[in-house]
Design a protein around this motif. Structure first.
Motif, mmCIF file in Angstrom:
data_model
loop_
_atom_site.group_PDB
_atom_site.id
_atom_site.type_symbol
_atom_site.label_atom_id
_atom_site.label_comp_id
_atom_site.label_asym_id
_atom_site.label_seq_id
_atom_site.Cartn_x
_atom_site.Cartn_y
_atom_site.Cartn_z
ATOM 1 N N ASP A 137 0.917 -1.084 -0.154
ATOM 2 C CA ASP A 137 -0.037 0.009 0.125
ATOM 3 C C ASP A 137 0.939 1.123 0.009
ATOM 4 O O ASP A 137 0.612 2.188 -0.738
ATOM 5 N N GLN A 138 2.097 1.256 0.862
ATOM 6 C CA GLN A 138 2.936 2.368 0.764
ATOM 7 C C GLN A 138 3.636 2.570 -0.445
ATOM 8 O O GLN A 138 3.679 3.567 -1.026
ATOM 9 N N CYS A 139 3.783 1.680 -1.322
ATOM 10 C CA CYS A 139 4.494 1.469 -2.521
ATOM 11 C C CYS A 139 3.750 2.045 -3.351
ATOM 12 O O CYS A 139 4.179 2.879 -4.407
ATOM 13 N N VAL B 28 4.261 1.972 -9.182
ATOM 14 C CA VAL B 28 4.143 2.321 -10.712
ATOM 15 C C VAL B 28 5.383 2.542 -11.291
ATOM 16 O O VAL B 28 5.657 2.221 -12.658
ATOM 17 N N ARG B 29 6.534 3.018 -10.723
ATOM 18 C CA ARG B 29 7.890 3.035 -11.307
ATOM 19 C C ARG B 29 8.242 1.737 -11.937
ATOM 20 O O ARG B 29 8.789 1.362 -12.798
ATOM 21 N N LEU B 30 8.099 0.691 -11.029
ATOM 22 C CA LEU B 30 8.367 -0.662 -11.366
ATOM 23 C C LEU B 30 7.684 -1.335 -12.457
ATOM 24 O O LEU B 30 8.339 -1.812 -13.337
ATOM 25 N N VAL B 31 6.467 -0.839 -12.576
ATOM 26 C CA VAL B 31 5.460 -1.576 -13.560
ATOM 27 C C VAL B 31 5.751 -0.598 -14.888
ATOM 28 O O VAL B 31 5.946 -1.317 -15.849
ATOM 29 N N TYR C 199 6.386 -3.417 -17.476
ATOM 30 C CA TYR C 199 5.110 -3.527 -18.302
ATOM 31 C C TYR C 199 4.606 -2.288 -18.947
ATOM 32 O O TYR C 199 3.570 -1.876 -18.418
ATOM 33 N N PRO C 200 5.514 -1.407 -19.565
ATOM 34 C CA PRO C 200 5.083 -0.009 -19.749
ATOM 35 C C PRO C 200 3.619 -0.171 -20.583
ATOM 36 O O PRO C 200 3.156 1.164 -20.632
ATOM 37 N N THR C 201 3.219 -1.189 -21.145
ATOM 38 C CA THR C 201 2.041 -0.811 -22.111
ATOM 39 C C THR C 201 0.708 -1.279 -21.440
ATOM 40 O O THR C 201 -0.147 -0.894 -21.908
ATOM 41 N N VAL C 202 0.918 -1.850 -20.123
ATOM 42 C CA VAL C 202 -0.351 -2.290 -19.536
ATOM 43 C C VAL C 202 -1.228 -1.108 -19.112
ATOM 44 O O VAL C 202 -2.312 -1.604 -18.980
ATOM 45 N N PHE C 203 -0.759 -0.075 -18.874
ATOM 46 C CA PHE C 203 -1.551 1.085 -18.490
ATOM 47 C C PHE C 203 -2.579 1.652 -19.524
ATOM 48 O O PHE C 203 -3.631 2.081 -19.297
#
Length: 300
Positions: free
Chosen positions: A272-274, A281-284, A288-292
Motif C-alpha cells: 500500500d505504501q509502495c 508504478v515506477r516498477l510497472v 510492463y510499460p504498455t499495460v496502462f
C-alpha cells in the motif's frame, strides 16, 4: 492380566507407536511456512519464483523480484531467491502437494517447505485460495486467445459486454486445437473449452514456448494471460494476433501459507505504501510499460 489380553495390548501399543511415527514424519515433511517472527529470527525472506514473463526473468531481475527485494529490505532481513516450477510452487510454500479439480482441490501428498512468499505473476484463482492466502491484488490480468497472424480466425469486435465477447471467442474455437496448461490460470478446464467444442491440448513444456508452438503450427491457438501476451506481441511482431478474451478481468497477487498471516499483513501494508509513494508504478513502467493502456483503472 491374561496372556491373550497382554498380547492384544502390546499389538495395540505397537500400532499406535507406528501411527505416531508416521504423523511425526509427515509433519516434518510438511512443515508450515515461516511467519514474520520466524523470518526476522532467521534473517532471510525466501522468495519462491517461477521464471515467468517479466515478473521473474531468470536473470536476477523482474517486477516481482524487485518488489520482494524491497519488501525484505523493509523488514530488515536478507533476500533469498528460490527457483521453483508451476507444478511444485504450492508444495514449496505450503508443504501440501495439490491437484486442481476444476474449482476444487485434492491434497495428494506432502513435501518440505522451501519458501515464504510466492511472487511471479501468480493469478488469484478460486482453487488456489483454498490452500494459500493472497495479498491484495498486485497486477491486473485476463485470459486471451492468441493465434497465428494468418489464422482464419479473426479478432472479435468488442461488444461492450464481456460475457458476449467470451461467447464469441468460444464459438470461433469450435473444432480448433487450443493449447493450455493444467493447474495454472491457463487450464482449459477453467473456461469449459471442451464443452465449447475446442480440441484441448495440454502443454507440458515451458510456458515461454506456447507462442512459438502456435507460430510453428503445433496448434491453431493458445491461451495466454495478459502480461505474457503483451511481451509476446513485442517479441514476435506481426506473427501473432489476439482473438479476444476468454475470461473476465482477473488479478494477480503474492501468495503466503495459511499459517503466515502476519507476514501477509505486513506485505499488504508495505505494498500500500509502495502504491502511495509511486514506487510500484515506477516498477510497472520499467517491466510492463504498455499495460496502462489496457487497465488504466487498476493503476489509478
Amino acid at each position: 492380566m491374561e496372556r491373550g489380553s497382554g498380547k492384544r495390548l502390546l499389538a495395540c501399543m505397537a500400532v499406535c507407536a507406528c501411527m505416531i511415527a508416521m504423523l511425526v514424519f509427515i509433519s516434518a515433511g510438511a512443515a508450515i511456512g515461516a511467519d514474520l517472527q520466524e523470518i526476522k529470527k532467521t534473517g532471510a525472506l525466501r522468495h519462491l519464483g517461477v521464471p515467468y514473463a517479466n515478473f521473474v526473468t531468470g536473470s536476477g531481475d523482474g517486477l516481482d523480484v524487485e518488489l520482494v527485494k524491497l519488501f525484505a529490505q523493509h523488514l530488515g532481513v536478507g533476500y533469498k531467491y528460490v527457483k521453483t516450477s508451476w507444478k511444485e510452487v504450492i508444495g514449496d510454500l505450503t508443504g501440501n502437494v495439490v491437484k486442481a479439480r476444476g474449482k476444487d482441490i485434492e491434497i495428494v501428498g506432502n513435501v518440505p517447505v522451501k519458501g515464504d512468499i510466492v511472487a511471479n505473476g501468480f493469478t488469484i484463482l478460486s482453487w488456489r485460495k483454498k490452500v494459500v492466502n493472497f495479498s491484495t491484488p498486485t497486477f491486473p490480468t485476463q485470459i486471451w486467445v492468441i493465434a497465428r497472424h494468418d489464422s482464419a480466425m479473426r479478432p472479435i469486435k468488442p461488444s461492450g459486454d464481456i460475457d458476449i465477447d467470451i461467447a464469441s471467442v468460444k464459438a470461433l474455437l469450435k473444432g480448433c486445437t487450443v493449447l493450455g496448461v493444467a493447474n495454472t490460470c491457463l487450464d482449459p478446464s477453467l473456461y469449459s473449452l471442451g464443452e465449447a467444442g475446442a480440441r484441448v491440448k495440454l502443454f507440458t513444456r515451458n510456458l515461454n514456448e506456447l507462442v512459438p508452438a502456435v507460430i510453428k503450427g503445433d496448434a491453431a491457438a493458445t491461451l495466454l494471460d495478459v502480461p505474457d501476451a503483451l511481451i509476446a506481441l513485442e517479441k514476435w511482431p506481426g506473427k501473432i494476433k489476439v482473438i479476444g478474451p476468454l475470461s473476465r478481468m482477473q488479478n494477480m497477487g503474492c501468495a503466503f501459507a495459511k499459517s503466515s498471516t502476519t507476514l501477509r499483513d505486513a506485505f499488504n501494508r508495505f505494498f500500500d505504501q509502495c502504491k502511495k509513494d509511486g514506487t510500484y508504478v515506477r516498477l510497472v513502467k520499467k517491466y510492463y510499460p504498455t499495460v496502462f493502456r489496457y487497465y488504466p483503472e487498476f493503476f489509478k
